[in-house]
Design a protein around this motif. Sequence first.
Motif, PDB file in Angstrom:
ATOM      1  N   HIS A 178      -7.275 -10.705 -12.103  1.00 12.17           N
ATOM      2  CA  HIS A 178      -6.769  -9.783 -14.078  1.00 12.17           C
ATOM      3  C   HIS A 178      -5.376  -9.561 -13.594  1.00 12.17           C
ATOM      4  CE1 HIS A 178     -11.340 -10.422 -14.021  1.00 12.17           C
ATOM      5  NE2 HIS A 178     -11.131  -9.065 -13.187  1.00 12.17           N
ATOM      6  N   ARG A 179      -4.485 -10.231 -13.017  1.00 15.76           N
ATOM      7  CA  ARG A 179      -2.975 -10.093 -13.071  1.00 15.76           C
ATOM      8  C   ARG A 179      -2.040 -10.878 -12.585  1.00 15.76           C
ATOM      9  NH1 ARG A 179      -1.920  -5.474  -9.515  1.00 15.76           N
ATOM     10  NH2 ARG A 179       0.614  -6.031  -9.539  1.00 15.76           N
ATOM     11  N   SER A 180      -0.781 -10.720 -12.432  1.00 16.46           N
ATOM     12  CA  SER A 180       0.345 -10.822 -11.811  1.00 16.46           C
ATOM     13  C   SER A 180      -0.068 -11.700 -10.364  1.00 16.46           C
ATOM     14  CB  SER A 180       1.835 -11.013 -12.374  1.00 16.46           C
ATOM     15  OG  SER A 180       1.584  -9.333 -11.791  1.00 16.46           O
ATOM     16  N   ASP A 230      -7.133   2.989 -15.318  1.00 14.66           N
ATOM     17  CA  ASP A 230      -6.285   1.900 -15.456  1.00 14.66           C
ATOM     18  C   ASP A 230      -6.981   0.386 -15.622  1.00 14.66           C
ATOM     19  OD1 ASP A 230      -5.857   2.246 -13.231  1.00 14.66           O
ATOM     20  OD2 ASP A 230      -3.914   1.260 -12.723  1.00 14.66           O
ATOM     21  N   ALA A 231      -7.923   0.434 -14.001  1.00 12.06           N
ATOM     22  CA  ALA A 231      -8.052  -0.513 -14.088  1.00 12.06           C
ATOM     23  C   ALA A 231      -9.786  -0.704 -14.673  1.00 12.06           C
ATOM     24  CB  ALA A 231      -8.266  -0.878 -12.984  1.00 12.06           C
ATOM     25  N   PHE A 232     -10.332   0.461 -14.900  1.00 16.90           N
ATOM     26  CA  PHE A 232     -11.298   0.601 -16.012  1.00 16.90           C
ATOM     27  C   PHE A 232     -11.383   0.148 -17.354  1.00 16.90           C
ATOM     28  CE2 PHE A 232     -15.327   3.261 -17.815  1.00 16.90           C
ATOM     29  CZ  PHE A 232     -15.724   2.216 -16.965  1.00 16.90           C
ATOM     30  N   ILE A 239       1.026  -1.588  -0.081  1.00 16.70           N
ATOM     31  CA  ILE A 239       0.049   0.332  -0.333  1.00 16.70           C
ATOM     32  C   ILE A 239       1.316   1.481   0.085  1.00 16.70           C
ATOM     33  CG2 ILE A 239      -0.559  -0.115   2.457  1.00 16.70           C
ATOM     34  CD1 ILE A 239      -3.047   0.722   1.933  1.00 16.70           C
ATOM     35  N   HIS A 240       0.602   2.731  -0.668  1.00 16.49           N
ATOM     36  CA  HIS A 240       0.913   3.664  -1.152  1.00 16.49           C
ATOM     37  C   HIS A 240       0.268   4.964  -1.136  1.00 16.49           C
ATOM     38  CE1 HIS A 240       0.077   3.711  -4.652  1.00 16.49           C
ATOM     39  NE2 HIS A 240       0.855   2.337  -4.843  1.00 16.49           N
ATOM     40  N   PHE A 241       1.126   6.441  -0.563  1.00 14.27           N
ATOM     41  CA  PHE A 241       0.067   7.179  -0.478  1.00 14.27           C
ATOM     42  C   PHE A 241      -0.993   7.871  -2.099  1.00 14.27           C
ATOM     43  CE2 PHE A 241       3.506   8.983   2.216  1.00 14.27           C
ATOM     44  CZ  PHE A 241       2.570   8.671   3.194  1.00 14.27           C
ATOM     45  N   GLY A 242      -0.334   7.193  -3.090  1.00 15.01           N
ATOM     46  CA  GLY A 242      -1.942   6.873  -3.812  1.00 15.01           C
ATOM     47  C   GLY A 242      -2.872   6.051  -3.889  1.00 15.01           C
ATOM     48  N   HIS A 243      -2.457   4.977  -2.772  1.00 18.43           N
ATOM     49  CA  HIS A 243      -3.898   4.792  -3.010  1.00 18.43           C
ATOM     50  C   HIS A 243      -4.687   5.445  -1.080  1.00 18.43           C
ATOM     51  CE1 HIS A 243      -1.712   0.550  -3.581  1.00 18.43           C
ATOM     52  NE2 HIS A 243      -2.996   0.517  -4.357  1.00 18.43           N
ATOM     53  N   LEU A 244      -4.303   6.172  -0.573  1.00 22.51           N
ATOM     54  CA  LEU A 244      -4.601   6.628   0.966  1.00 22.51           C
ATOM     55  C   LEU A 244      -5.054   8.149   0.047  1.00 22.51           C
ATOM     56  CD1 LEU A 244      -1.851   5.389   3.540  1.00 22.51           C
ATOM     57  CD2 LEU A 244      -3.977   4.784   3.058  1.00 22.51           C
ATOM     58  N   LYS A 261     -11.776  14.234 -10.317  1.00 19.82           N
ATOM     59  CA  LYS A 261     -10.064  14.628 -10.549  1.00 19.82           C
ATOM     60  C   LYS A 261      -9.597  14.186  -8.330  1.00 19.82           C
ATOM     61  CE  LYS A 261      -9.018  17.968 -14.115  1.00 19.82           C
ATOM     62  NZ  LYS A 261      -9.145  15.654 -15.502  1.00 19.82           N
ATOM     63  N   ILE A 262      -8.589  14.043  -8.790  1.00 22.23           N
ATOM     64  CA  ILE A 262      -7.418  14.374  -7.998  1.00 22.23           C
ATOM     65  C   ILE A 262      -6.065  14.031  -7.777  1.00 22.23           C
ATOM     66  CG2 ILE A 262      -9.079  12.148  -6.527  1.00 22.23           C
ATOM     67  CD1 ILE A 262      -6.809  10.529  -6.700  1.00 22.23           C
ATOM     68  N   THR A 263      -5.484  14.846  -6.327  1.00 24.60           N
ATOM     69  CA  THR A 263      -4.430  15.034  -6.512  1.00 24.60           C
ATOM     70  C   THR A 263      -3.267  13.609  -7.436  1.00 24.60           C
ATOM     71  OG1 THR A 263      -4.311  16.358  -4.528  1.00 24.60           O
ATOM     72  CG2 THR A 263      -2.366  15.530  -5.558  1.00 24.60           C
TER      73      THR A 263
HETATM   74  P1  ATP Z   1       1.289  -2.543  -9.613  1.00 23.44           P
HETATM   75  O1  ATP Z   1       2.170  -1.268  -9.878  1.00 23.44           O
HETATM   76  O2  ATP Z   1       1.916  -3.446  -8.030  1.00 23.44           O
HETATM   77  O3  ATP Z   1       0.025  -2.764 -10.565  1.00 23.44           O
HETATM   78  P2  ATP Z   1      -0.674  -0.406  -8.005  1.00 23.44           P
HETATM   79  O4  ATP Z   1       0.138   0.708  -7.275  1.00 23.44           O
HETATM   80  O5  ATP Z   1      -0.533  -0.449  -9.211  1.00 23.44           O
HETATM   81  O6  ATP Z   1      -0.166  -1.504  -7.745  1.00 23.44           O
HETATM   82  P3  ATP Z   1      -2.767  -1.861  -7.022  1.00 23.44           P
HETATM   83  O7  ATP Z   1      -3.202  -2.203  -5.886  1.00 23.44           O
HETATM   84  O8  ATP Z   1      -2.673  -2.623  -7.869  1.00 23.44           O
HETATM   85  O9  ATP Z   1      -1.805  -0.502  -6.492  1.00 23.44           O
HETATM   86  O10 ATP Z   1      -3.988  -1.097  -6.777  1.00 23.44           O
HETATM   87  C1  ATP Z   1      -5.673  -0.576  -6.276  1.00 23.44           C
HETATM   88  C2  ATP Z   1      -6.555   0.264  -6.991  1.00 23.44           C
HETATM   89  O11 ATP Z   1      -5.544   1.375  -6.650  1.00 23.44           O
HETATM   90  C3  ATP Z   1      -6.140   0.696  -8.124  1.00 23.44           C
HETATM   91  O12 ATP Z   1      -7.220   1.036  -9.327  1.00 23.44           O
HETATM   92  C4  ATP Z   1      -5.272   1.805  -9.069  1.00 23.44           C
HETATM   93  O13 ATP Z   1      -6.018   1.782  -9.948  1.00 23.44           O
HETATM   94  C5  ATP Z   1      -5.168   2.708  -7.791  1.00 23.44           C
HETATM   95  N1  ATP Z   1      -4.225   2.452  -7.800  1.00 23.44           N
HETATM   96  C6  ATP Z   1      -3.135   2.597  -7.567  1.00 23.44           C
HETATM   97  N2  ATP Z   1      -1.535   3.452  -7.717  1.00 23.44           N
HETATM   98  C7  ATP Z   1      -2.638   4.773  -8.100  1.00 23.44           C
HETATM   99  C8  ATP Z   1      -2.050   6.165  -7.544  1.00 23.44           C
HETATM  100  N3  ATP Z   1      -1.134   6.226  -7.300  1.00 23.44           N
HETATM  101  N4  ATP Z   1      -3.439   6.800  -7.574  1.00 23.44           N
HETATM  102  C9  ATP Z   1      -4.732   6.671  -7.437  1.00 23.44           C
HETATM  103  N5  ATP Z   1      -5.350   5.306  -7.906  1.00 23.44           N
HETATM  104  C10 ATP Z   1      -4.537   4.675  -7.721  1.00 23.44           C
END
Ligand code: ATP
Length: 211
Positions: free
Chosen positions: A44-46, A108-110, A14-19, A171-173
Amino acid sequence: MNITGVLGGTFDPIHFGHLRMAQELADALNLSEVRFIPAAQPPHRSQPVTSAMHRAAMVSLAIAGNPQFRLDERELQRSGPSYTRDSLQSLSDELGRDASICLFLGSDAFVKFNTWHRWNEILSLCHIALVERPATKETLPQELQNILRDHYTENVTDFSSVAAGFITMRKITALDISATRIRNSLQQNVSPRYLMPDNVIDYIRLHHLYR
Ligand code: ATP
């Protein structure tokens, strides 16, 4: 109607992109909570590099202290592939009729949404909030362009007026952070500091992950 946000992913780590995505969508859409649902076996992925137990523990550390965020381990408790449709169905059964669910998805997921298991049932179980990912290069298949056209709204109150069926784009940061790049940095002994919470970095070091 209370709205529960759902962010599924491998969270490896998990990283700040998710949070940040979860926080901004929670604020923009007036969500009552956000569930982080780590996938056991993403179809759908590795497959993830790190065990489900470690990935869930890292999510738990990352969201500690945010009362709106919650770790949801339902996919780790099921055997077989972690189908989003099945998780949404079980969450919907748990939350009951007066709640609505909003699934968060990066763009990217959509683009691959129409390849998901029983994907055309998903909008009857939840709303979808899309956010732009900087690295999305693929174009949206026609089938998904039609879905977007038929279900799109920018009106936040639509999400609480009915339980499911709307899509919005927010739109998000833009934080160009990915778990793949973090794993690569860790392998090369480059610090991921300021890309993810310090307590998650400490956990990774303690358990010698991603080496
Ligand atoms: P990986 O690089 O291993 O593919 P990831 O960083 O994309 O991983 P996931 O756990 O696959 O992370 O992502 C879960 C969800 O969070 C997905 O819907 C993905 O689009 C979204 N997501 C991941 N990183 C970001 C980010 N930096 N900003 C916004 N959404 C993100």
